[in-house]
Design an enzyme around this catalytic site. Structure first.
Site, PDB file in Angstrom:
ATOM      1  N   GLY A  12     -39.470 -42.608 -16.868  1.00 36.20           N
ATOM      2  CA  GLY A  12     -40.502 -42.281 -17.856  1.00 36.20           C
ATOM      3  C   GLY A  12     -40.280 -40.965 -18.584  1.00 36.20           C
ATOM      4  N   SER A  13     -39.015 -40.524 -18.713  1.00 37.27           N
ATOM      5  CA  SER A  13     -38.817 -39.245 -19.419  1.00 37.27           C
ATOM      6  C   SER A  13     -39.182 -39.380 -20.895  1.00 37.27           C
ATOM      7  CB  SER A  13     -37.381 -38.739 -19.254  1.00 37.27           C
ATOM      8  OG  SER A  13     -36.471 -39.546 -19.968  1.00 37.27           O
ATOM      9  N   ASN A  14     -38.937 -40.547 -21.487  1.00 38.94           N
ATOM     10  CA  ASN A  14     -39.354 -40.745 -22.891  1.00 38.94           C
ATOM     11  C   ASN A  14     -40.874 -40.783 -23.003  1.00 38.94           C
ATOM     12  OD1 ASN A  14     -37.073 -41.184 -24.942  1.00 38.94           O
ATOM     13  ND2 ASN A  14     -36.369 -42.303 -23.129  1.00 38.94           N
ATOM     14  N   ILE A  88     -40.453 -59.267 -23.890  1.00 44.87           N
ATOM     15  CA  ILE A  88     -41.864 -59.345 -24.296  1.00 44.87           C
ATOM     16  C   ILE A  88     -42.205 -60.795 -24.661  1.00 44.87           C
ATOM     17  CG2 ILE A  88     -43.565 -58.514 -25.969  1.00 44.87           C
ATOM     18  CD1 ILE A  88     -42.568 -56.400 -23.924  1.00 44.87           C
ATOM     19  N   HIS A 104     -33.583 -48.369 -27.699  1.00 40.36           N
ATOM     20  CA  HIS A 104     -32.419 -48.900 -26.992  1.00 40.36           C
ATOM     21  C   HIS A 104     -31.338 -47.818 -26.965  1.00 40.36           C
ATOM     22  CE1 HIS A 104     -29.893 -52.011 -25.320  1.00 40.36           C
ATOM     23  NE2 HIS A 104     -28.919 -51.517 -26.053  1.00 40.36           N
ATOM     24  N   ASP A 145     -33.622 -57.049 -28.165  1.00 39.01           N
ATOM     25  CA  ASP A 145     -32.869 -56.075 -28.981  1.00 39.01           C
ATOM     26  C   ASP A 145     -32.472 -56.586 -30.358  1.00 39.01           C
ATOM     27  OD1 ASP A 145     -32.979 -54.369 -26.757  1.00 39.01           O
ATOM     28  OD2 ASP A 145     -31.111 -55.177 -25.955  1.00 39.01           O
TER      29      ASP A 145
HETATM   30  C1  GAR Z   1     -33.859 -44.959 -21.923  1.00 44.63           C
HETATM   31  O1  GAR Z   1     -32.562 -44.438 -22.110  1.00 44.63           O
HETATM   32  C2  GAR Z   1     -34.061 -46.188 -22.797  1.00 44.63           C
HETATM   33  O2  GAR Z   1     -33.349 -46.152 -23.990  1.00 44.63           O
HETATM   34  C3  GAR Z   1     -33.515 -47.268 -21.897  1.00 44.63           C
HETATM   35  O3  GAR Z   1     -33.980 -46.944 -20.614  1.00 44.63           O
HETATM   36  C4  GAR Z   1     -34.028 -45.518 -20.511  1.00 44.63           C
HETATM   37  C5  GAR Z   1     -35.358 -45.131 -19.893  1.00 44.63           C
HETATM   38  O4  GAR Z   1     -35.370 -43.775 -19.569  1.00 44.63           O
HETATM   39  N1  GAR Z   1     -33.969 -48.560 -22.329  1.00 44.63           N
HETATM   40  C6  GAR Z   1     -33.228 -49.660 -22.220  1.00 44.63           C
HETATM   41  O5  GAR Z   1     -32.122 -49.664 -21.724  1.00 44.63           O
HETATM   42  C7  GAR Z   1     -33.875 -50.915 -22.793  1.00 44.63           C
HETATM   43  N2  GAR Z   1     -32.906 -51.951 -22.959  1.00 44.63           N
HETATM   44  P1  GAR Z   1     -36.734 -43.043 -19.234  1.00 44.63           P
HETATM   45  O6  GAR Z   1     -37.473 -43.896 -18.204  1.00 44.63           O
HETATM   46  O7  GAR Z   1     -36.324 -41.720 -18.652  1.00 44.63           O
HETATM   47  O8  GAR Z   1     -37.511 -42.908 -20.511  1.00 44.63           O
END
Ligand code: GAR
Length: 190
Positions: A12-14, A88, A104, A145
């Protein structure tokens, strides 16, 4: 106020960056965190920020209208997928037309599709000898995607970069751009 739900399966850093970005915002409220994993790191971030959470299981998500009903009853206007790894379902796409976006960790249309998530993406990019990678923010449609691309940003790959180093570069790009891209899209909705 536009109310957002963030869907996340992992650390969940994003999500954390998006929550931080919109804290105290005059027009946008992060209202709900949705996860398919009971122990996802993002749930700790939700708790620390006093946000409502919804945990969904496969049956509910794919075979009932529970998730859409929960989003609607919470008054959610827009859905952001931030590291959410399930496809989804159509009922959710139809309930939020052009109002679900995903990030992505590669330059779509390359390195997308089923199984292409997280470190799998970075390993494939390094194995192919690419000299650059990046991020893609796109609308979500019924295929993994494949929705229209809203924004991309690139980073160079050095010959010595490991998948982990690339993952760190990609996370930095995501954190730098995702919140402001969301803000720009929402500005057009208000
Ligand atoms: C992120 O890098 C995102 O782009 C990727 O998962 C990571 C989640 O990081 N998403 C995918 O690969 C979707 N196909 P986070 O939990 O630290 O935000």
């Amino acid at each position: 106020m536009l109310k957002l739900a963030i869907f996340a399966s992992g650390a969940g850093s994003n999500a954390a960056k998006i929550i931080e970005h919109f804290a105290g915002h005059s027009a946008v409220k992060i209202h709900l965190i949705v996860s398919n994993k009971k122990d996802a790191g993002v749930l700790g971030i939700a708790a620390a920020n006093h946000l409502n959470t919804l945990i969904i299981n496969r049956h509910q998500f794919y075979e009932t209208a529970d998730c859409v009903a929960a989003l609607k009853s919470a008054g959610i206007d827009f859905v952001v997928l931030a590291g959410f790894l399930w496809k989804i379902p159509l009922n959710l796409i139809e309930a939020y037309p052009n109002r679900i976006i995903n990030i992505h960790p590669a330059l779509l249309p390359k390195y997308g599709g089923k199984g292409m998530y997280g470190m799998h993406v970075h390993e494939a990019v390094i194995a192919a000898g690419e000299i650059e990678s990046g991020i893609s923010i796109h609308y979500v449609n019924a295929n993994y995607d494949e929705g229209a691309i809203i924004f991309q940003a690139k980073c160079p790959i050095e010959p010595t970069d490991s998948p982990t180093i690339l993952a760190n570069k990609i996370h930095a790009l995501e954190h730098a751009h995702f919140p402001s891209v969301i803000e720009g899209l929402l500005r057009d909705l208000t």
